[in-house]
Design an enzyme around this catalytic site. Structure first.
Site: not given
Length: 426
Positions: A261, A276, A348, A351, A390
């Site tokens: 990403r 991130r 987070e 999801s 994460r």
């Protein structure tokens, strides 16, 4: 992708659902374009039918030796032959414009999704586990993990910011997490392991909703392919342009892959540490099912993701996302947020989304119900089970010790060859 027939039948309901997403009304503009498209299609069909009819009449007129009528008909056919491509091209252009307009709009939220503008309006469902009581001040992983083999400087020299290199036991712990997750999802939760492509075409990115809206957040190769931002793209598109037998449903896929990403929309956020990154690994979960199976599959996927956190004894909370915080393709999403003692915050880590038939329409992925001639669109769901980097952060921070070492969670010790602690290099 939205069903234009549904918008025709209930334009007010469509606009009301968009308003819950914070978007302006769109039904009138879509229906005007739809009407223009259908009108042009009708014109093309009428012109083609008249051309065929006139061509037959030419032969009949010549058989009667009615040269005047034959000549008039030939002139008409010639005019139609010239005009028909223009009408067909206009119809195709209007159809493409309608498709583009529909494709630019996000999925409509489910009725039970709470209204809200952003993450502050998400609803907490429950918490699992209690944050550990430390007898020292816990630190963020970026402050103590470099001594354990987390190398940001070396990676930056090679690739720039938002990359990391993992060395020695740190690399092994990262690998252990991915393998543990993959084993749990395949052995305990009935997901089928897939080793999918990491490079995909435009059509695949469009199918799951990354294109055209989020192109800036992706990496593209010089030959026009895209590096996957998540294995959701590859796994979900395995059923694109197919008609499935409902007896084979639900399909459950999982994959452990690198993800890429550009984070163009996240400049300045989480610049320290592993939270991130431009490149990271994730165990993805995807389900393909009928509408009747959809809710149960969402529950199953959520339990599969939560089971990893519980097995690792990491405190977390489940959040139901509001309309303003859901992803583009989702109609209902739960976020799992793990406790990070270094930040004293829940962050987070997964999801889990139900997309309804939104992605299936973009992929033309269908099933044929038993006893019916027609087909219906499938439902698709996706979730992280979990993001490996994460989860590594969560393990490092929750299991850190005062001397800078990190205890290995009991569930991972067999994957670590019996190693139960990461210690700073002497």
């Amino acid at each position: 992708m939205h069903d234009i027939r549904m918008i025709r039948e209930n334009p007010a309901g469509f606009d009301a659902a968009l308003a819950r997403r914070g978007l302006p009304a769109a039904a009138d503009a879509l229906l005007q374009r739809d009407e223009a498209h259908r009108s042009l299609l009708t014109q093309a069909q009428t012109a083609q039918a008249r051309r065929n009819e006139a061509s037959k009449l030419i032969g009949q007129a010549k058989a009667r030796k009615d040269e005047a009528t034959a000549a008039a008909l030939m002139a008409e056919v010639g005019a139609l032959k010239e005009d028909l491509p223009r009408i067909e091209a206009a119809a195709a252009a209007e159809g493409e414009a309608l498709t583009a307009a529909l494709a630019a709009l996000p999925n409509l939220p489910a009725a039970e999704v709470p209204d809200g503008a952003d993450e502050a309006d998400n609803t907490e469902q429950f918490r699992w586990g209690s944050p550990r009581a430390f007898d020292f001040d816990p630190r963020e992983h970026a402050d103590f993990a470099p001594a354990l083999g987390l190398d940001f400087e070396g990676a930056a020299a090679i690739s720039g910011t938002r990359f990391a290199a993992l060395r020695g036991p740190m690399a092994r712990l990262h690998r252990a997490l991915g393998q543990f997750m993959l084993d749990r999802q395949t052995v305990s939760n009935d997901y089928v392991e897939v080793a999918p492509p990491l490079l995909v075409r435009d059509e695949a990115m469009f199918g799951t909703g990354q294109l055209p809206k989020f192109a800036e957040d992706l990496f593209r190769t010089t030959d026009g392919r895209w590096l996957i931002p998540t294995a959701e793209v590859s796994l979900t598109n395995l059923v694109r342009e197919r008609i499935l037998d409902p007896a084979d449903l639900p399909l459950r896929f999982t994959a452990l892959t690198p993800c890429f990403r550009s984070e163009a929309g996240s400049a300045g956020r989480d610049t320290r540490g592993l939270i991130r990154q431009h490149q990271f690994e994730k165990v993805e979960l995807v389900a393909i099912c009928t509408p009747e199976q959809s809710a149960a599959e969402h529950d199953h996927m959520l339990a599969a993701a939560e089971g990893i956190l519980q097995a690792l004894e990491l405190p977390y909370r489940r959040m139901l996302l509001c309309t303003g915080d859901m992803g583009f393709s989702a109609r209902k999403t739960f976020d799992l947020e793990v406790w990070l003692p270094g930040q004293q915050a829940y962050r987070e880590i997964s999801s889990v989304s139900n997309c309804g038939d939104f992605q299936a329409r973009r992929m033309n992925a269908r099933y044929r119900p038993e006893g019916e001639k027609g087909t219906r669109f499938l439902h698709t769901l996706n979730g992280s089970g979990l993001a490996v980097g994460r989860t590594l952060v969560a393990v490092l921070e929750n299991y850190q010790q005062a001397d800078g070492s990190v205890s290995v969670p009991a569930a991972l010790i067999p994957y670590m060859g019996g190693v139960d602690r990461l210690s700073p290099a002497a």
